[in-house]
Design an enzyme around this catalytic site. Structure first.
Site, PDB file in Angstrom:
ATOM      1  N   ARG A 207       0.883  -1.270  -0.028  1.00  0.00           N
ATOM      2  CA  ARG A 207      -0.177   0.048   0.029  1.00  0.00           C
ATOM      3  C   ARG A 207       0.707   1.244  -0.047  1.00  0.00           C
ATOM      4  NH1 ARG A 207      -3.013  -3.829   1.914  1.00  0.00           N
ATOM      5  NH2 ARG A 207      -1.021  -4.279   2.826  1.00  0.00           N
ATOM      6  N   THR A 208       1.917   1.392   0.707  1.00  0.00           N
ATOM      7  CA  THR A 208       2.483   2.525   1.179  1.00  0.00           C
ATOM      8  C   THR A 208       3.400   2.883  -0.026  1.00  0.00           C
ATOM      9  OG1 THR A 208       2.545   2.206   3.485  1.00  0.00           O
ATOM     10  CG2 THR A 208       4.010   4.040   2.578  1.00  0.00           C
TER      11      THR A 208
ATOM     12  N   LYS B  65      25.628  -3.776  -1.395  1.00  0.00           N
ATOM     13  CA  LYS B  65      27.158  -3.706  -1.409  1.00  0.00           C
ATOM     14  C   LYS B  65      27.680  -2.973  -0.241  1.00  0.00           C
ATOM     15  CE  LYS B  65      26.745  -3.144  -6.488  1.00  0.00           C
ATOM     16  NZ  LYS B  65      26.995  -1.982  -7.505  1.00  0.00           N
TER      17      LYS B  65
ATOM     18  N   ARG C 176      11.357   4.038   3.388  1.00  0.00           N
ATOM     19  CA  ARG C 176      10.875   3.179   4.253  1.00  0.00           C
ATOM     20  C   ARG C 176      12.202   2.299   4.909  1.00  0.00           C
ATOM     21  NH1 ARG C 176       6.027  -1.035   4.506  1.00  0.00           N
ATOM     22  NH2 ARG C 176       4.983   0.924   5.096  1.00  0.00           N
TER      23      ARG C 176
ATOM     24  N   HIS D  11       5.258   6.030  11.380  1.00  0.00           N
ATOM     25  CA  HIS D  11       4.575   5.993  10.133  1.00  0.00           C
ATOM     26  C   HIS D  11       3.737   7.118  10.077  1.00  0.00           C
ATOM     27  CE1 HIS D  11       3.550   4.174   6.464  1.00  0.00           C
ATOM     28  NE2 HIS D  11       3.088   3.023   6.876  1.00  0.00           N
TER      29      HIS D  11
HETATM   30  C1  NCD Z   1       1.779  -1.029   8.160  1.00  0.00           C
HETATM   31  C2  NCD Z   1       3.084  -0.465   8.307  1.00  0.00           C
HETATM   32  O1  NCD Z   1       4.114  -0.889   7.610  1.00  0.00           O
HETATM   33  O2  NCD Z   1       3.723  -0.315   9.492  1.00  0.00           O
HETATM   34  N1  NCD Z   1       1.478  -1.021   6.800  1.00  0.00           N
HETATM   35  C3  NCD Z   1       1.124  -0.154   5.984  1.00  0.00           C
HETATM   36  O3  NCD Z   1       1.901   0.743   5.623  1.00  0.00           O
HETATM   37  N2  NCD Z   1      -0.089   0.269   5.730  1.00  0.00           N
HETATM   38  C4  NCD Z   1       1.090  -1.878   9.065  1.00  0.00           C
HETATM   39  C5  NCD Z   1       1.849  -3.428   9.316  1.00  0.00           C
HETATM   40  O4  NCD Z   1       2.606  -3.550   8.596  1.00  0.00           O
HETATM   41  O5  NCD Z   1       1.204  -4.231  10.083  1.00  0.00           O
END
Ligand code: NCD
Length: 305
Positions: free
Chosen positions: A51-52, A80, A101, A129
């Protein structure tokens, strides 16, 4: 130049403005279709995501911009031995804004120290997040009409669930919020969240183990996945992963207007027969995530419709 590393990097007024922009994008998408023409978003994902990452890319494409990046640290020079700082310096030469991320807490903060373009924290380890929080806030606002005066239950892995930590920080600045933390003792909300955010403001919260007992008082139920990848041993994960499973029977004790949120991915913690309940909002949340990220990209790039 602004970054978004922690949700409190944005003022309450700025969050209200992002929600208003997202609402306007939903109502008038054509007005925004070319505002980022000629701009590039890089997505640097050192940890898995569906999703993100895709919502960031869809957001930039729907603003008329372009995207580049990687979805797996193994295919980047991190494999590397390149440092995050060097990777970000390099990508700053190719893109106008970066969503990142990383499994290490603080990595996006470190990246922001050397970046020459805005950095967005798209999740750092078990820490924060903030863009999921913007998604959650837009969803609550659309469903309830405001961000004030409600009781929210956070259920599941409150220790490692980074979306929980950021949403608590955001809601601590809203009026009349009561927090109910529902978890097994091993997965309680971290002390630093209580000591840095809730206690100094004297905010009301309770910590309980039973989802059933908490259910009747909740206006919002925020379910979370037990974060397998953050456990040190598999036996603990296996023991704790099915502590809470929301099903129609447990929901029968909930208010008829309660809203169920989940950042997704779901593993076992909500049965699929809950999906058709009108209180289930987690797939609406997914859709909202793209719109609020469009608003955020515009803000950080200082572009206007
Ligand atoms: C969440 C995350 O990555 O922290 N997912 C997301 O970005 N929607 C929640 C999760 O991974 O449980």
């Amino acid at each position: 130049m602004r970054h978004l590393i922690d949700i409190t990097d944005l003022t309450v007024q700025e969050i209200d403005e992002l929600i208003a922009t997202a609402e306007d994008i939903i109502a008038n998408p054509a007005r925004y279709a070319e505002v980022c023409h000629g701009r590039k978003l890089a997505t640097l994902f050192f940890e898995p995501s569906t999703r993100t990452r895709l919502s960031f890319e869809a957001a930039m494409l729907d603003l008329g911009g372009k995207t580049l990046g990687f979805a797996d640290a193994a295919t980047s020079s991190a494999s590397k031995g390149e440092t995050v700082g060097d990777t970000v310096r390099v990508v700053s030469c190719y893109a106008d804004i970066i969503a990142m991320r990383h499994p290490k807490e603080g990595a996006p903060y470190a990246a922001a120290q050397v970046a020459t373009v805005p950095i967005i924290n798209a999740g750092d380890g078990g820490h924060n997040h903030p863009t999921q929080t913007l998604t959650d806030l837009l969803t609550i606002h659309r469903e309830r009409g405001s961000l004030d005066n409600f009781t929210i239950g956070f259920c599941g892995d409150l220790k490692f669930g980074r979306t929980v930590h950021s949403l608590v920080a955001a809601l601590s600045r809203c009026k009349g919020i009561k927090f109910v933390f529902i978890s097994p003792p091993e997965l309680r909300i971290p002390d630093y969240v209580k000591e840095n955010t809730l206690d100094p403001l004297g905010l009301p919260y309770t910590e309980v183990e039973s989802m059933e007992d908490a259910m009747p008082e909740l206006d919002v139920l925020y379910m979370t996945r037990v974060q397998k990848e953050r456990f040190f041993n598999e036996a603990d994960y296996l023991r704790l992963r099915d502590t809470y499973i929301l099903d129609p029977e447990k929901l029968s004790a909930a208010k008829p207007e309660m809203r169920i949120l989940h950042p997704l991915p779901r593993v076992n913690e909500i049965t699929v027969d809950v999906d058709k309940d009108p209180r289930a909002c987690y797939f609406k949340q997914v859709a909202n995530g793209k719109f609020v990220r469009m608003a955020l990209i515009m803000k950080l790039l200082e572009v206007h419709a």
